[in-house]
Write an enzyme that holds these catalytic residues in place. Structure first.
Site, short mmCIF file in Angstrom:
data_model
loop_
_atom_site.label_atom_id
_atom_site.label_comp_id
_atom_site.label_asym_id
_atom_site.label_seq_id
_atom_site.Cartn_x
_atom_site.Cartn_y
_atom_site.Cartn_z
N TYR A 71 0.82 -1.21 0.00
CA TYR A 71 0.00 0.00 0.00
C TYR A 71 0.86 1.27 0.00
CZ TYR A 71 -3.75 -3.27 0.75
OH TYR A 71 -4.63 -4.32 0.61
N TYR A 117 -13.49 -6.74 5.80
CA TYR A 117 -12.27 -6.94 5.02
C TYR A 117 -11.92 -8.42 5.08
CZ TYR A 117 -7.38 -7.05 3.63
OH TYR A 117 -6.20 -7.37 3.00
N ASP A 162 -14.55 -15.64 9.34
CA ASP A 162 -13.16 -15.27 9.03
C ASP A 162 -12.48 -14.84 10.32
OD1 ASP A 162 -10.80 -14.06 8.32
OD2 ASP A 162 -11.66 -12.80 6.74
N LYS A 213 -2.59 -15.81 10.03
CA LYS A 213 -1.84 -14.83 10.81
C LYS A 213 -1.09 -15.45 11.99
CE LYS A 213 -4.24 -10.55 9.53
NZ LYS A 213 -3.16 -9.92 8.77
#
Length: 427
Positions: free
Chosen positions: A14, A141, A242, A271
């Site tokens: 980003y 997200y 999620d 993660k």
């Protein structure tokens, strides 16, 4: 370290190649401290994007990696299995909601989401129904790959420019009742309307339980999640949770869905799975989902990453799960939550602060103006902390081993930033 080369040629997440941001060269990390090439040691407030829950350079995880690399670092998972994968999956099924019986190992969080969506599509194909839509929430997200982007908020996310290229799914209003607020039953109204109107074409609901992460660090009421489960059952729709960001203790529960005492049909994790050592993810499914998928025309689940079940990653993840099994994370995240509860409300007196919120080892300060990333990052480094905000959100997700003094240092650096107008874009 050749930072000039980095600035000219390496594309960081980003960031723009036209105006690259300053990068800080790391030479080592241990415990909660990241050491820069210049010698500064920074208290890590990000756990390397939620993942390094046990801190850095952990002796148990190091030993697991060293031992495994001397045996086999990688072997294809097609037609072959190995002890690290078996041991890891045993632990995952022990820790996960009890209705989940099958584990599909994958490469990254985004791929775990892709896998979950494909599972849901194959499930309904096997049942002879053409369901191609997913119902999800605004402000959510789910990753950077295309299917994952398609269930991420199409208007208010970093993926909005892809609108028109992605499959169009169904988005319900995100919950407005905060985790600590009195429950408002009308919060579910839009979701209920959407699922009632479209359930015949919906393959699954997918959402982030309790905490919406990169879509706004929103922490919502467990009753919303409980209501979603009930509506999925009522209308015969699969529920995908999620938990890539929230799983493995981050919210004060092993999995965030435990706050609502519900179980999903499909669960995505990643993660923190390897304690931040390397990339690995998993998608867990109920026996009903797995057997229905495999009873269809294809006769199997149609997915198979090259590095699926990587032994090195599995061995480290197994060691990370062993640390979690000790239960120390419960007291650790409780202490971090208490620290945030004590320190964050004091920041509300600053004009820039719109809201503060926290849960488990998550602390969030929402500001009225977006941060100036270059300025605020330099400020944090100068004050001995590593915090990586975005937009109007300064958020912290420190390693579980962080002590009171570490949390105080992180919040103190944020408070100092709130007094510096140059750390924020003037609107």
């Amino acid at each position: 370290m050749d930072l000039a080369f980095d600035r000219r040629h390496i594309w960081h997440p980003y960031t723009s190649t036209l105006t690259p941001l300053t990068c800080y060269p790391v030479v080592s990390a241990k415990g909660v401290l990241i050491e820069l090439e210049s010698g500064e040691k920074l208290v890590d407030g990000m756990s390397s994007w939620w993942s390094a829950i046990h801190g850095y350079n952990h002796p148990d995880l190091n030993a697991a990696a060293h031992n495994q690399i001397d045996q086999v670092s990688h072997v294809m998972f097609g037609g072959i299995t190995h002890e690290p994968a078996i041991n890891l999956c045993k632990k995952l099924l022990t820790l996960a909601p009890e209705n989940l019986e099958h584990v599909f190992l994958a490469d990254s969080g985004s791929v775990a989401v892709e896998v979950s969506l494909k599972m849901a599509l194959q499930y309904w194909h096997a049942k002879g129904e053409a369901r191609s839509k997913f119902l999800t929430l605004r402000d959510g997200y789910h990753g950077d790959t295309f299917a994952a982007m398609s269930v991420t908020d199409p208007d208010n996310s970093m993926h909005s420019l892809y609108k028109g290229f992605l499959p169009e799914h169904i988005f319900a209003q995100s919950p407005q009742t905060g985790f600590w607020d009195d429950w408002d039953e009308t919060d579910l109204a839009d979701f209920e309307t959407k699922i009632e109107q479209h359930h015949h074409e919906i393959a699954a609901v997918i959402l982030e339980p309790i905490v919406q992460g990169a879509g706004g660090m929103r922490i919502y009421h467990p009753n919303f999640l409980k209501g979603v489960r009930e509506l999925c059952d009522k209308y015969g729709v699969l529920l995908i949770l999620d938990e890539i960001a929230t799983g493995f203790g981050r919210t004060g529960k092993m999995f965030a869905c435990e706050h609502a005492n519900i179980q999903p049909d499909i669960l995505c994790v990643g993660k923190a799975l390897t304690g931040g050592y390397m990339t690995l993810s998993a998608t867990l499914a109920s026996k009903n989902v797995a057997d229905t998928v495999c009873g269809g025309e294809a006769g199997c689940f149609m997915h198979g990453p090259t590095f699926m079940g990587n032994p090195l990653a599995c061995a480290v993840a197994d060691a990370s799960m062993t640390i979690l099994e000790t239960g120390a994370w419960k007291q650790q995240t409780e202490q971090i939550e208490h620290a945030f509860a004590e320190l964050l409300p004091k920041l509300e007196r600053y004009e820039l602060v719109e809201d503060v919120r926290w849960l488990g080892a998550i602390g969030v300060i929402e500001t009225s103006k977006p941060v100036n990333m270059e300025k605020i990052q330099a400020h944090f480094v100068e004050h001995g902390v590593w915090i990586r905000p975005f937009g109007k959100l300064i958020y912290m997700m420190p390693p579980f081993i962080s002590e009171q003094a570490h949390i105080e240092k992180l919040v103190d650096a944020v408070e100092k930033a709130l007094k510096m107008p140059e750390c924020f874009h003037q609107q």
